[in-house]
Design a protein around this motif. Structure first.
Motif, PDB file in Angstrom:
ATOM      1  N   GLY A 267       0.644  -1.073   0.319  1.00  0.00           N
ATOM      2  CA  GLY A 267       0.327   0.135   0.048  1.00  0.00           C
ATOM      3  C   GLY A 267       0.816   0.776  -0.698  1.00  0.00           C
ATOM      4  N   THR A 268       2.075   1.492  -0.256  1.00  0.00           N
ATOM      5  CA  THR A 268       3.343   2.109  -0.045  1.00  0.00           C
ATOM      6  C   THR A 268       2.942   2.768   1.095  1.00  0.00           C
ATOM      7  OG1 THR A 268       2.389   1.640  -2.419  1.00  0.00           O
ATOM      8  CG2 THR A 268       4.344   4.143  -2.219  1.00  0.00           C
ATOM      9  N   ASP A 269       3.528   2.278   2.460  1.00  0.00           N
ATOM     10  CA  ASP A 269       3.112   2.999   3.336  1.00  0.00           C
ATOM     11  C   ASP A 269       4.126   2.477   4.161  1.00  0.00           C
ATOM     12  OD1 ASP A 269       2.775   4.519   5.827  1.00  0.00           O
ATOM     13  OD2 ASP A 269       0.247   3.658   5.927  1.00  0.00           O
ATOM     14  N   PRO A 270       5.365   3.585   4.118  1.00  0.00           N
ATOM     15  CA  PRO A 270       6.430   2.976   4.485  1.00  0.00           C
ATOM     16  C   PRO A 270       6.169   3.359   6.302  1.00  0.00           C
ATOM     17  CG  PRO A 270       7.340   5.737   3.770  1.00  0.00           C
ATOM     18  CD  PRO A 270       5.443   4.611   2.877  1.00  0.00           C
ATOM     19  N   ILE A 290      11.858 -12.695   8.360  1.00  0.00           N
ATOM     20  CA  ILE A 290      11.233 -11.571   8.219  1.00  0.00           C
ATOM     21  C   ILE A 290      12.245 -10.915   6.283  1.00  0.00           C
ATOM     22  CG2 ILE A 290      10.557  -9.100   8.068  1.00  0.00           C
ATOM     23  CD1 ILE A 290      10.909  -9.260  10.747  1.00  0.00           C
ATOM     24  N   ALA A 291      12.960 -11.260   6.583  1.00  0.00           N
ATOM     25  CA  ALA A 291      14.614 -11.076   4.922  1.00  0.00           C
ATOM     26  C   ALA A 291      14.085 -11.758   3.975  1.00  0.00           C
ATOM     27  CB  ALA A 291      15.724 -11.709   5.921  1.00  0.00           C
ATOM     28  N   GLY A 309      14.633  -3.736  -6.552  1.00  0.00           N
ATOM     29  CA  GLY A 309      14.072  -3.583  -5.385  1.00  0.00           C
ATOM     30  C   GLY A 309      14.421  -5.097  -4.549  1.00  0.00           C
ATOM     31  N   LEU A 310      14.257  -6.447  -6.092  1.00  0.00           N
ATOM     32  CA  LEU A 310      14.954  -7.055  -5.044  1.00  0.00           C
ATOM     33  C   LEU A 310      16.696  -7.757  -5.233  1.00  0.00           C
ATOM     34  CD1 LEU A 310      13.675 -10.098  -5.615  1.00  0.00           C
ATOM     35  CD2 LEU A 310      14.417 -10.807  -7.722  1.00  0.00           C
ATOM     36  N   GLU A 311      16.944  -7.304  -6.273  1.00  0.00           N
ATOM     37  CA  GLU A 311      18.141  -6.543  -5.618  1.00  0.00           C
ATOM     38  C   GLU A 311      18.646  -6.385  -3.715  1.00  0.00           C
ATOM     39  OE1 GLU A 311      22.422  -4.896  -7.340  1.00  0.00           O
ATOM     40  OE2 GLU A 311      20.358  -4.520  -8.462  1.00  0.00           O
ATOM     41  N   LEU A 312      17.848  -5.517  -3.487  1.00  0.00           N
ATOM     42  CA  LEU A 312      18.557  -4.720  -2.549  1.00  0.00           C
ATOM     43  C   LEU A 312      17.558  -5.796  -1.134  1.00  0.00           C
ATOM     44  CD1 LEU A 312      18.670  -2.338  -0.929  1.00  0.00           C
ATOM     45  CD2 LEU A 312      16.492  -0.896  -1.078  1.00  0.00           C
ATOM     46  N   ALA A 313      16.355  -6.446  -1.792  1.00  0.00           N
ATOM     47  CA  ALA A 313      16.021  -7.248  -0.853  1.00  0.00           C
ATOM     48  C   ALA A 313      16.970  -8.555  -0.480  1.00  0.00           C
ATOM     49  CB  ALA A 313      14.863  -7.886  -1.039  1.00  0.00           C
ATOM     50  N   LEU A 314      17.818  -9.264  -1.640  1.00  0.00           N
ATOM     51  CA  LEU A 314      18.613 -10.102  -1.922  1.00  0.00           C
ATOM     52  C   LEU A 314      20.247  -9.435  -0.727  1.00  0.00           C
ATOM     53  CD1 LEU A 314      18.506 -11.549  -5.139  1.00  0.00           C
ATOM     54  CD2 LEU A 314      18.090 -12.896  -2.602  1.00  0.00           C
ATOM     55  N   SER A 331      19.606  -2.862   8.092  1.00  0.00           N
ATOM     56  CA  SER A 331      19.812  -3.770   6.312  1.00  0.00           C
ATOM     57  C   SER A 331      18.479  -3.716   6.095  1.00  0.00           C
ATOM     58  CB  SER A 331      21.130  -4.926   5.947  1.00  0.00           C
ATOM     59  OG  SER A 331      22.061  -3.732   6.677  1.00  0.00           O
ATOM     60  N   LEU A 332      17.970  -4.481   6.864  1.00  0.00           N
ATOM     61  CA  LEU A 332      16.172  -4.466   6.168  1.00  0.00           C
ATOM     62  C   LEU A 332      15.053  -4.056   6.819  1.00  0.00           C
ATOM     63  CD1 LEU A 332      16.300  -8.040   8.816  1.00  0.00           C
ATOM     64  CD2 LEU A 332      17.031  -8.271   6.251  1.00  0.00           C
ATOM     65  N   ALA A 333      15.317  -2.885   7.771  1.00  0.00           N
ATOM     66  CA  ALA A 333      14.520  -1.540   7.081  1.00  0.00           C
ATOM     67  C   ALA A 333      14.702  -0.999   6.435  1.00  0.00           C
ATOM     68  CB  ALA A 333      14.913  -0.940   8.626  1.00  0.00           C
ATOM     69  N   GLN A 334      15.991  -0.804   5.422  1.00  0.00           N
ATOM     70  CA  GLN A 334      15.989   0.011   4.122  1.00  0.00           C
ATOM     71  C   GLN A 334      15.594  -0.516   3.047  1.00  0.00           C
ATOM     72  OE1 GLN A 334      20.223   0.687   3.372  1.00  0.00           O
ATOM     73  NE2 GLN A 334      19.686   1.042   1.769  1.00  0.00           N
ATOM     74  N   ALA A 335      15.341  -2.009   3.669  1.00  0.00           N
ATOM     75  CA  ALA A 335      14.775  -2.637   2.398  1.00  0.00           C
ATOM     76  C   ALA A 335      13.552  -2.459   2.596  1.00  0.00           C
ATOM     77  CB  ALA A 335      15.148  -4.007   1.718  1.00  0.00           C
ATOM     78  N   VAL A 336      12.834  -2.704   3.683  1.00  0.00           N
ATOM     79  CA  VAL A 336      11.095  -2.188   3.716  1.00  0.00           C
ATOM     80  C   VAL A 336      11.287  -1.460   3.464  1.00  0.00           C
ATOM     81  CG1 VAL A 336       9.481  -2.127   5.534  1.00  0.00           C
ATOM     82  CG2 VAL A 336      11.018  -4.152   5.842  1.00  0.00           C
ATOM     83  N   VAL A 337      11.731  -0.116   3.775  1.00  0.00           N
ATOM     84  CA  VAL A 337      11.589   1.237   3.049  1.00  0.00           C
ATOM     85  C   VAL A 337      11.226   1.564   1.826  1.00  0.00           C
ATOM     86  CG1 VAL A 337      11.744   4.067   3.814  1.00  0.00           C
ATOM     87  CG2 VAL A 337      12.098   2.005   5.593  1.00  0.00           C
ATOM     88  N   TYR A 338      12.587   0.926   1.059  1.00  0.00           N
ATOM     89  CA  TYR A 338      12.630   0.819  -0.176  1.00  0.00           C
ATOM     90  C   TYR A 338      11.760   0.628  -0.874  1.00  0.00           C
ATOM     91  CZ  TYR A 338      14.454   1.376  -5.112  1.00  0.00           C
ATOM     92  OH  TYR A 338      15.329   1.398  -5.954  1.00  0.00           O
ATOM     93  N   LEU A 339      10.595  -1.004  -0.532  1.00  0.00           N
ATOM     94  CA  LEU A 339       9.958  -1.898  -1.603  1.00  0.00           C
ATOM     95  C   LEU A 339       8.513  -0.676  -1.125  1.00  0.00           C
ATOM     96  CD1 LEU A 339      11.284  -5.201  -0.899  1.00  0.00           C
ATOM     97  CD2 LEU A 339      11.172  -3.945  -2.480  1.00  0.00           C
TER      98      LEU A 339
END
Length: 436
Positions: A267-270, A290-291, A309-314, A331-339
């Motif tokens: 829903g695009t709510d970081p 979670i990862a 997005g997939l690259e950053l998640a990996l 790092s996981l928080a960074q991926a969550v916010v980016y996605l």
């Protein structure tokens, strides 16, 4: 047992047990079920209980409400725990119910705590005595009954959902416990200000049992100030060391929270995504779980709208494996916010499901001859690959009009790129090529 012995036992019982309400007037919360005009309240007032299951988190009154309903209807009450009881105990309860009906003309409520732990055979053993009216079954569960109870049993029960208690209800409960001289701590004349009561209520996280347990421990650690026992915020903070929010790995709350995280990203709510991410970590969820889910989100909800997005998640998952907690969690928080902020597309996800549906349901369709491999002379003689058009030899490296499907599926389209992110460019390219 004499009266004095009973009082002595009560004094030494946990505060939560002593404060258990005996009537609806003392019961706190669940007004969505117990307010005047509600069906459960009507059944209680009329003294005609029915078989049911209470579904809700710990400490919201499932057992207490069951006892109040049975008592108000003058029913014999048998309490079993699914952790300890089996078919043998169920049969004994049924036999007791039959005897009570015969000798005392009373209906029997059999209350089964944690009924979700019963196996199918144990659940099946309850069907006949419910059906013939030998027992009225009350169940209590913290798990979703539609997943944990079989359909035959569930069809004979009415499900009531109990909710976590709010801070106001818990604060009122604490005040009752502090001032009640018989069941509570009234004889000790403890000094506890409103801010401290609210701190306890907040820490209890909707759980009345936990709320009273915190108060009891805090009372034991009370400091004497001006000659009076005092519970202050410092004492509460000492009691709450290591406290974690409610989180049941593998249960409904676990899956509800990961669902909330996934839907917040979609829903695009970081901000909400970060909150649920933090809630799961705070509750003790394995960050690698979670990862893995974040990697899934990158493909399912962002896809080719932003392949980064997939690259950053990996990369975030690999970073966590290298760093561990708590450093790797950033790092996981960074991926969550980016996605959460990335352009969204589920076009690949939808296309994959559609293609899989055709693959499963269209039978073993043959590969067209021009697409077949031809490593041997015989295969070449049979025409394998003979009419294949090598795309790199064509204009724009695209063999216009070539069919790559089995004949019955010729012309199928699964992938429909959206007008967001990189997929907008992909859509433009595909539209251009299909017009050739």
């Amino acid at each position: 047992m004499n009266k004095n012995a009973t009082l002595e036992t009560q004094v030494h019982a946990p505060l939560a047990a002593r404060m258990r309400p005996a009537t609806l007037d003392d019961f706190i919360g669940q007004q969505h079920l117990l307010a005047k005009g509600k069906s459960l309240r009507a059944a209680i007032d009329q003294g005609v209980p029915h078989s049911l299951v209470f579904w809700g988190p710990p400490g919201v009154g499932k057992t207490t409400l069951a006892k109040i309903i049975a008592s108000s209807a003058h029913c014999h009450f048998i309490e079993l725990s699914a952790v300890m009881a089996g078919v043998k105990e169920i049969r004994a309860a049924v036999a007791e119910a039959e005897d009570v009906k015969l000798t005392r003309n009373l209906n029997t409520v059999v209350f089964i705590d944690e009924i979700h732990r019963f196996s199918k055979s144990q659940q099946d053993s309850l069907l006949a005595p419910i059906e013939n009216g030998t027992i009225i079954l009350f169940g209590a569960t913290t798990e979703n009954p539609s997943f944990e109870l079989n359909n035959a049993l569930l069809s004979r029960l009415r499900v009531y959902v109990l909710r976590s208690l709010d801070a106001e209800a818990l604060t009122n409960l604490l005040k009752q416990a502090l001032h009640d001289p018989q069941r509570g701590l009234g004889q000790r004349q403890l000094s506890v200000d409103d801010d401290t009561l609210q701190l306890i209520a907040k820490a209890a996280d909707g759980d009345a049992r936990r709320c009273l347990n915190i108060l009891q421990i805090a009372a034991d650690l009370a400091e004497t100030v001006d000659g009076r026992e005092t519970v202050n915020p410092e004492v509460i903070n000492e009691v709450l060391q290591g406290h974690a929010n409610r989180f049941d790995k593998g249960g409904d709350i676990f899956y509800d929270q990961i669902s909330a995280l996934h839907k917040s990203v979609r829903g695009t709510d970081p901000d909400a995504a970060l909150y649920w991410f933090a809630r799961m970590l705070d509750g003790g969820c394995d960050p690698l779980y979670i990862a893995r889910r974040v990697i899934r989100m990158a493909s399912e909800d962002i896809g080719n709208a932003d392949p980064r997005g997939l690259e950053l998640a990996l990369n975030a998952a690999h970073a966590y494996e290298r760093l561990g907690s708590p450093e790797g969690e950033l790092s996981l928080a960074q991926a969550v916010v980016y996605l959460a902020c990335a352009p969204k597309s589920n076009a690949v996800y939808v296309a994959y499901k559609a293609a899989m549906n055709d693959a499963r349901n269209s039978g073993s369709l043959e590969v067209p001859v021009h697409l077949r491999n031809a490593p041997t002379k015989l295969m070449k003689e049979l025409g394998h690959g003979a009419e294949y058009r090598y795309a790199h030899d064509e204009a724009n490296a695209y063999a216009a009009g070539e069919n790559y499907f089995p004949e019955p599926l010729k012309g199928r389209h699964y992938y429909f790129p959206v007008e967001r992110g990189l997929e907008a460019k992909i859509k433009e390219k595909l539209n251009f090529l299909r017009k050739q």
